[in-house]
Structures are given as structure tokens and as C-alpha cells.
Design a protein around this motif. Structure first.
Motif, PDB file in Angstrom:
ATOM      1  N   ASN A 282       0.812  -1.210   0.000  1.00  0.00           N
ATOM      2  CA  ASN A 282       0.000   0.000   0.000  1.00  0.00           C
ATOM      3  C   ASN A 282       0.854   1.272   0.000  1.00  0.00           C
ATOM      4  OD1 ASN A 282      -2.447  -1.498   0.143  1.00  0.00           O
ATOM      5  ND2 ASN A 282      -2.092  -1.795   2.342  1.00  0.00           N
ATOM      6  N   TYR A 283       0.186   2.409  -0.275  1.00  0.00           N
ATOM      7  CA  TYR A 283       0.870   3.698  -0.214  1.00  0.00           C
ATOM      8  C   TYR A 283       1.508   3.876   1.164  1.00  0.00           C
ATOM      9  CZ  TYR A 283      -2.157   4.956  -4.193  1.00  0.00           C
ATOM     10  OH  TYR A 283      -2.811   4.995  -5.390  1.00  0.00           O
ATOM     11  N   GLY A 284       2.637   4.564   1.193  1.00  0.00           N
ATOM     12  CA  GLY A 284       3.263   4.852   2.476  1.00  0.00           C
ATOM     13  C   GLY A 284       4.702   4.395   2.525  1.00  0.00           C
ATOM     14  N   SER A 285       5.116   3.931   3.692  1.00  0.00           N
ATOM     15  CA  SER A 285       6.509   3.574   3.931  1.00  0.00           C
ATOM     16  C   SER A 285       6.682   2.065   3.958  1.00  0.00           C
ATOM     17  CB  SER A 285       6.981   4.182   5.256  1.00  0.00           C
ATOM     18  OG  SER A 285       8.315   3.879   5.502  1.00  0.00           O
ATOM     19  N   GLY A 286       7.371   1.520   2.956  1.00  0.00           N
ATOM     20  CA  GLY A 286       7.677   0.100   2.916  1.00  0.00           C
ATOM     21  C   GLY A 286       8.997  -0.189   3.614  1.00  0.00           C
ATOM     22  N   LYS A 287       9.275  -1.455   3.841  1.00  0.00           N
ATOM     23  CA  LYS A 287      10.506  -1.842   4.518  1.00  0.00           C
ATOM     24  C   LYS A 287      11.249  -2.911   3.733  1.00  0.00           C
ATOM     25  CE  LYS A 287       8.810  -1.032   9.248  1.00  0.00           C
ATOM     26  NZ  LYS A 287       8.568  -1.690  10.563  1.00  0.00           N
ATOM     27  N   ALA A 288      12.570  -2.776   3.689  1.00  0.00           N
ATOM     28  CA  ALA A 288      13.437  -3.808   3.125  1.00  0.00           C
ATOM     29  C   ALA A 288      14.445  -4.170   4.206  1.00  0.00           C
ATOM     30  CB  ALA A 288      14.150  -3.301   1.882  1.00  0.00           C
ATOM     31  N   THR A 289      14.355  -5.389   4.718  1.00  0.00           N
ATOM     32  CA  THR A 289      15.271  -5.839   5.765  1.00  0.00           C
ATOM     33  C   THR A 289      16.400  -6.631   5.129  1.00  0.00           C
ATOM     34  OG1 THR A 289      13.493  -5.916   7.402  1.00  0.00           O
ATOM     35  CG2 THR A 289      15.489  -7.169   7.887  1.00  0.00           C
ATOM     36  N   ILE A 290      17.622  -6.135   5.278  1.00  0.00           N
ATOM     37  CA  ILE A 290      18.797  -6.756   4.670  1.00  0.00           C
ATOM     38  C   ILE A 290      19.535  -7.551   5.738  1.00  0.00           C
ATOM     39  CG2 ILE A 290      20.988  -6.342   3.519  1.00  0.00           C
ATOM     40  CD1 ILE A 290      18.515  -3.603   3.307  1.00  0.00           C
ATOM     41  N   LYS A 291      19.699  -8.842   5.493  1.00  0.00           N
ATOM     42  CA  LYS A 291      20.446  -9.698   6.411  1.00  0.00           C
ATOM     43  C   LYS A 291      21.742 -10.104   5.733  1.00  0.00           C
ATOM     44  CE  LYS A 291      20.014 -13.758   9.394  1.00  0.00           C
ATOM     45  NZ  LYS A 291      19.148 -14.872   9.843  1.00  0.00           N
ATOM     46  N   PHE A 292      22.883  -9.804   6.372  1.00  0.00           N
ATOM     47  CA  PHE A 292      24.188 -10.057   5.781  1.00  0.00           C
ATOM     48  C   PHE A 292      24.697 -11.448   6.133  1.00  0.00           C
ATOM     49  CE2 PHE A 292      23.685  -5.516   5.960  1.00  0.00           C
ATOM     50  CZ  PHE A 292      24.231  -5.088   4.772  1.00  0.00           C
ATOM     51  N   LYS A 293      25.587 -11.984   5.302  1.00  0.00           N
ATOM     52  CA  LYS A 293      26.139 -13.321   5.519  1.00  0.00           C
ATOM     53  C   LYS A 293      27.537 -13.406   4.917  1.00  0.00           C
ATOM     54  CE  LYS A 293      23.743 -15.104   1.391  1.00  0.00           C
ATOM     55  NZ  LYS A 293      22.835 -16.156   0.880  1.00  0.00           N
ATOM     56  N   GLY A 294      28.188 -14.561   5.108  1.00  0.00           N
ATOM     57  CA  GLY A 294      29.538 -14.738   4.589  1.00  0.00           C
ATOM     58  C   GLY A 294      30.534 -13.867   5.329  1.00  0.00           C
TER      59      GLY A 294
END
Length: 429
Positions: free
Chosen positions: A307-319
Motif C-alpha cells: 500500500n501507499y506509504g513507507s515500505g521496509k526492506a530488511t537486509i540480512k548479511f552473511k559470509g
């Protein structure tokens, strides 16, 4: 409290930067610089700078005056010419424990005139920096800095995350308990050692200048990315695998460095437009070395991305990278275009295409500058059905006017806006 801590830390970093990287204005005193031999140990009594001198070289509103103030700083300096090329150490025997200058004074010296912030300032700051310049007044990439600070109740109220953040900042500029450091020097080249004491008392210590032998240790750390909840910001650190010097003041290392994350881009700089479906904009992670992080080192999980508004992208690091951070991105409506501009006397009537989405309204911007930098006016038009607006009392007859329009959607009191339409231009008659 978070705001005042940010300001105090900015002042601390400003002074640290000036101390480490700005000893390049000693032409007036170099002719009298005493020569110090490699292998000698010196008894030092480094007087503190006067507060008016600190204020002078931190005055960025008058660069010429600041440079003049630098020329007159009361610092300790000496001339060194090594006979052999190699690493040399500059080791101070005593910890730097001089009493600090209050943050209130330092904030004023830095040109901060917000009385409310200054009134909230607590604690003090002291720093001692030692660095090298060459005979052409150029900075040499070798320096050490020691500090004492006290954030008072400000740090206590923000929790444990504050200490971690401060420690990370201090490590990033090679701060320690003493201003000891090492430098890879060339035979026959003349260097000027300069020591500056920003505190309220003299720094008494011994200084040993000698050839340095690396005591190597094996190191294997991952580059770290994490979110600091207390200060509401991401924190990044580089990793390393190999051997490095274990003396505590030498930056020598040999192996592979895992560059720290510099910033994270969501959507390649483009607007992420509402479609009614879940959106997964491209994530690009840039490193301090200017390269992009390979996708094999992280995964991305999206939420609030429909929906309109603020989305989230959660980045999980590895290696070779570890940690987890969440980046926000705006989901905005599609733009519309202006279909007609009609001019009559001191008015302009605009018409545009009706949005097919359930938006909150439109925003019209107009100006006599085609880049909308100067004297631009912004008008809100509420409601999706309104597709016409008359702008009255236009001035500057004979001037060209420029118009563009965008849509907006209000979510929880915040406006999420589309890209601007193509600009329409007309000249008043």
C-alpha cells in the motif's frame, strides 16, 4: 536528548578532524623548529591551547581568519629527518588524562548559537593530537589522537547503545589512551612533528621516537552492519582477515579487508510507484571502497510493501559480512500531466488529467525560474476529482512562468508524492 547528543558528538568529531588533519600552517615557526634525533626520549610539557585560539580556528564563517588563527596556535613542534626508510614509532608514556573544556564552550566555539541546545549541553571534552607534515606544509598520513570526554546524564539516559556508537566513532579516527602512532618514513626527508593539546591543563609525558618492529597477530573479523535503536541510525564497520600489528598504535596490516558498507540504495534512485501489488524494489549496497557488495553476501526480505506509504526492506548479511539493517522506501502514486494552461490578465488556469487512483490530491508548483530554485510557489489541491485550478495575482508582467504538477497520498499525516510532470511554460502578455 538524542538531538543534544548528536550535536555534542558532532563537535567532538569536528575537533578531532581539525586536530588530526589540519597541522599545515606552521610556515612562521618552522625556521625555529628544534631537531629531534631518532632513538631519543623527550620530556614534554604540552601547554593547553587558549580558548580564544580554539574558537579562532573553528570559525568556518571566516576561513581567512581561521587559517591565521592556525598559524598562531600555541603548539609543540620539532623537526625529524630519518636516515633509513621504514616504520618509526612515536610513543607517549603517560595516558592523556587532562581535564576537558565544557561542551557549552566548545559548541559556542563551533558557531552553534541555539541557546536551547547550549543550555542542555553537559560534560566536557579534551583531546591531544600528534601528527606529521612535510617541509611543504602538506599533511602526512600519520597521526595519533587521545581524548577524554564526559557526556554527563545525556549518555546515561540513552542506554548502552551510546557507548558502542562512541567507541566505534573513536576507533574510526584512531583515537586511543595516548596520541601514540607509527609512520612509514623515507630516508633523508624532513618531517615536522606537531602536538596540540585541547584541554584545560598541561599534558606531561615522555615521548620516545624510535624504529618500529611489527608484532603481528592473526585477525579474522567480519564486516558488520547493525541498527542502533537508541540513536535510530545504521552503523557499519569493515572486516579483515590476515595479520596486523598488535602494538595498539600501528595501523600496519597485511591480508584482505572487507570494506564497510557506505550506503544502501532502494530502487536505483527512482520512485517506487503504487501498483496494488506487493513491490520488491532492487536493493544495491555500496561500499566504502566505491564498489558494490556482491549479492551472495546478503538477502532481502520486504514488508509493508503493497500500500501507499513507507515500505521496509530488511537486509540480512552473511559470509564475510554480518548483521541486519532495515531500510525504508516510499510507495507513491503515479504522476499526471498538465493538459492546458490558459492565461488571462494576472491569472493562469491549469487543467490536468484526473488520476485513476484513490489519491488525496494534487500539488502545483510554479516559478519564473525553469529549475524552480528561486521564488517557487506550491499549491495543494485536495481531492482526486479536482482537475482544474486558477492561480490569481500573478506578478512580473512579461516574465516567463513555469508550471508542473504531481499527485500525493496522505498516510498517517504524511504526504507521499509522485514524480513531477513535464514542465509547462508560458510567457505573460
Amino acid at each position: 536528548m538524542k538531538k543534544i547528543l548528536s550535536v555534542l558528538m558532532a563537535v567532538m568529531m569536528l575537533i578531532s578532524t581539525m586536530a588530526v588533519g589540519s597541522f599545515n600552517a606552521f610556515a612562521a615557526t618552522k625556521a625555529n623548529a628544534p631537531t629531534v634525533k631518532i632513538g631519543s626520549t623527550l620530556d614534554l610539557n604540552i601547554a593547553p591551547l587558549k580558548m580564544e585560539d580554539v574558537t579562532g580556528f573553528m570559525d568556518f564563517s571566516d576561513i581567512e581568519a581561521a587559517e591565521k588563527a592556525m598559524d598562531n596556535l600555541d603548539v609543540w613542534y620539532a623537526k625529524i629527518t630519518p636516515s633509513e626508510t621504514g616504520y618509526y614509532e612515536f610513543v607517549f608514556s603517560s595516558e592523556f588524562k587532562c581535564k576537558g573544556i565544557s561542551f557549552e564552550e566548545l559548541m559556542k566555539a563551533a558557531g552553534i548559537d541555539d541557546e536551547e541546545l547550549i543550555g542542555e549541553a553537559e560534560g566536557s571534552f579534551a583531546a591531544c593530537a600528534a601528527t606529521l607534515t612535510d617541509n611543504k606544509n602538506n599533511d602526512y598520513d600519520a597521526a595519533g589522537i587521545a581524548f577524554n570526554f564526559d557526556f554527563g546524564e545525556v549518555a546515561d539516559e540513552l542506554g548502552d547503545g551510546t557507548g558502542e556508537l562512541i567507541s566505534g566513532l573513536l576507533d574510526s579516527v584512531s583515537m586511543g589512551k595516548t596520541p601514540s602512532f607509527t609512520a612509514n618514513l623515507k630516508a633523508g626527508k624532513t618531517y615536522y612533528l606537531t602536538i596540540m593539546n585541547i584541554s584545560s591543563e598541561s599534558y606531561k609525558t615522555k615521548l620516545r621516537i624510535a624504529k618500529h618492529k611489527h608484532a603481528l597477530k592473526s585477525v579474522n573479523t567480519k564486516a558488520t552492519a547493525k541498527y542502533d535503536k537508541d540513536l535510530e541510525m545504521n552503523w557499519y564497520e569493515e572486516g579483515f582477515k590476515g595479520k596486523e600489528c598488535n602494538c595498539g598504535y600501528c595501523e600496519y596490516k597485511k591480508g584482505k579487508t572487507f570494506s564497510a558498507v557506505s550506503w544502501i540504495d532502494i530502487g536505483n534512485g527512482k520512485n517506487i510507484v503504487y501498483t496494488g501489488k506487493k513491490l520488491t524494489p532492487k536493493v544495491t549496497i555500496y561500499l566504502d571502497n566505491g564498489k558494490k557488495l556482491n549479492k551472495k553476501y546478503y538477502t532481502v526480505k520486504y514488508s509493508n510493501n503493497k500500500n501507499y506509504g513507507s515500505g521496509k526492506a530488511t537486509i540480512k548479511f552473511k559470509g564475510n559480512y554480518k548483521g541486519k539493517v532495515t531500510e525504508r522506501f516510499d510507495i507513491v502514486p503515479k504522476p499526471v500531466g498538465i493538459t492546458k494552461v490558459k492565461v488571462k490578465k494576472k491569472t493562469a488556469t491549469l487543467k490536468w488529467k484526473k488520476s485513476k487512483e484513490k489519491i488525496s490530491g494534487y500539488q502545483i508548483e510554479y516559478a519564473t525560474d525553469k529549475y524552480f530554485y528561486k521564488n517557487a510557489k506550491l499549491i495543494n489541491v485536495k481531492g482526486v476529482k479536482n482537475t482544474k485550478k486558477t492561480i490569481k495575482k500573478l506578478k512580473k508582467l512579461g516574465k516567463k512562468y513555469y508550471f508542473h504538477i504531481r499527485t500525493y497520498k496522505t498516510v498517517n499525516g504524511d504526504k507521499y508524492v509522485s514524480a513531477w510532470s513535464k514542465t509547462k511554460r508560458f510567457k505573460k502578455k
